[in-house]
Design a protein around this motif. Structure first.
Motif, short mmCIF file in Angstrom:
data_model
loop_
_atom_site.label_atom_id
_atom_site.label_comp_id
_atom_site.label_asym_id
_atom_site.label_seq_id
_atom_site.Cartn_x
_atom_site.Cartn_y
_atom_site.Cartn_z
N THR A 1 -0.16 -5.49 1.68
CA THR A 1 -1.60 -5.72 1.62
C THR A 1 -1.91 -7.13 1.13
N CYS B 1 0.87 -9.89 5.99
CA CYS B 1 -0.10 -8.87 5.58
C CYS B 1 -0.37 -7.93 6.74
N GLY C 1 0.82 -1.21 0.00
CA GLY C 1 0.00 0.00 0.00
C GLY C 1 0.85 1.25 0.00
#
Length: 75
Positions: free
Chosen positions: A44, A59, A38
Protein backbone atom coordinates in the motif's frame (compact mmCIF):
# COMPACT_ATOMS: atom_id res chain seq x y z
CA UNK A 1 -24.97 18.74 14.08
CA UNK A 2 -24.40 21.66 16.37
CA UNK A 3 -21.53 24.17 16.28
CA UNK A 4 -19.55 22.28 18.95
CA UNK A 5 -19.74 18.98 17.06
CA UNK A 6 -18.62 20.59 13.82
CA UNK A 7 -15.71 22.28 15.62
CA UNK A 8 -14.65 18.96 17.18
CA UNK A 9 -14.90 17.19 13.82
CA UNK A 10 -12.81 19.86 12.08
CA UNK A 11 -10.22 19.75 14.87
CA UNK A 12 -9.99 15.96 14.61
CA UNK A 13 -9.68 16.16 10.83
CA UNK A 14 -6.87 18.71 11.14
CA UNK A 15 -5.06 16.43 13.61
CA UNK A 16 -5.34 13.45 11.26
CA UNK A 17 -4.03 15.48 8.31
CA UNK A 18 -1.03 16.66 10.35
CA UNK A 19 -0.30 13.13 11.57
CA UNK A 20 -0.53 11.80 8.02
CA UNK A 21 1.86 14.48 6.72
CA UNK A 22 4.31 13.71 9.54
CA UNK A 23 4.19 9.97 8.80
CA UNK A 24 4.73 10.63 5.08
CA UNK A 25 7.79 12.77 5.87
CA UNK A 26 9.28 10.02 8.06
CA UNK A 27 8.56 7.36 5.47
CA UNK A 28 10.14 9.28 2.60
CA UNK A 29 13.21 10.36 4.60
CA UNK A 30 14.11 6.92 5.94
CA UNK A 31 17.25 5.28 4.59
CA UNK A 32 15.91 1.91 5.69
CA UNK A 33 13.41 0.04 3.59
CA UNK A 34 9.87 0.64 4.85
CA UNK A 35 6.95 -1.08 3.19
CA UNK A 36 3.31 -1.03 4.27
CA UNK A 37 1.42 -4.15 3.30
CA UNK A 38 -2.36 -4.56 3.40
CA UNK A 39 -4.13 -7.59 4.79
CA UNK A 40 -4.38 -8.94 1.24
CA UNK A 41 -0.56 -8.96 0.89
CA UNK A 42 -0.46 -6.01 -1.50
CA UNK A 43 1.92 -3.10 -1.03
CA UNK A 44 0.00 0.00 0.00
CA UNK A 45 3.01 2.29 0.47
CA UNK A 46 6.79 2.14 0.30
CA UNK A 47 9.73 4.49 0.54
CA UNK A 48 12.36 4.57 -2.23
CA UNK A 49 14.99 2.61 -0.27
CA UNK A 50 13.72 -0.94 -0.97
CA UNK A 51 12.39 -0.42 -4.47
CA UNK A 52 14.53 2.37 -5.90
CA UNK A 53 12.65 4.72 -8.19
CA UNK A 54 9.98 2.05 -8.63
CA UNK A 55 8.43 2.62 -5.19
CA UNK A 56 5.30 4.13 -6.66
CA UNK A 57 5.06 1.38 -9.28
CA UNK A 58 5.29 -1.22 -6.49
CA UNK A 59 2.18 0.12 -4.80
CA UNK A 60 -0.74 -2.15 -5.52
CA UNK A 61 1.50 -5.08 -6.41
CA UNK A 62 1.55 -8.20 -4.26
CA UNK A 63 4.69 -8.34 -2.09
CA UNK A 64 5.66 -11.74 -3.54
CA UNK A 65 5.64 -10.28 -7.08
CA UNK A 66 7.89 -7.37 -6.17
CA UNK A 67 10.38 -9.45 -4.17
CA UNK A 68 10.58 -12.07 -6.92
CA UNK A 69 11.15 -9.45 -9.64
CA UNK A 70 13.80 -7.65 -7.57
CA UNK A 71 15.62 -10.93 -6.97
CA UNK A 72 15.55 -11.80 -10.67
CA UNK A 73 17.07 -8.48 -11.74
CA UNK A 74 19.68 -8.57 -8.99
CA UNK A 75 18.49 -5.59 -6.93
Amino acid sequence: FDQGQVTQWLSALDGLQKASAHSRTLLEASLDPLVTIGTDGRITDANPAPLGDRSVAGCGDHLAEVVTIAAMVGE
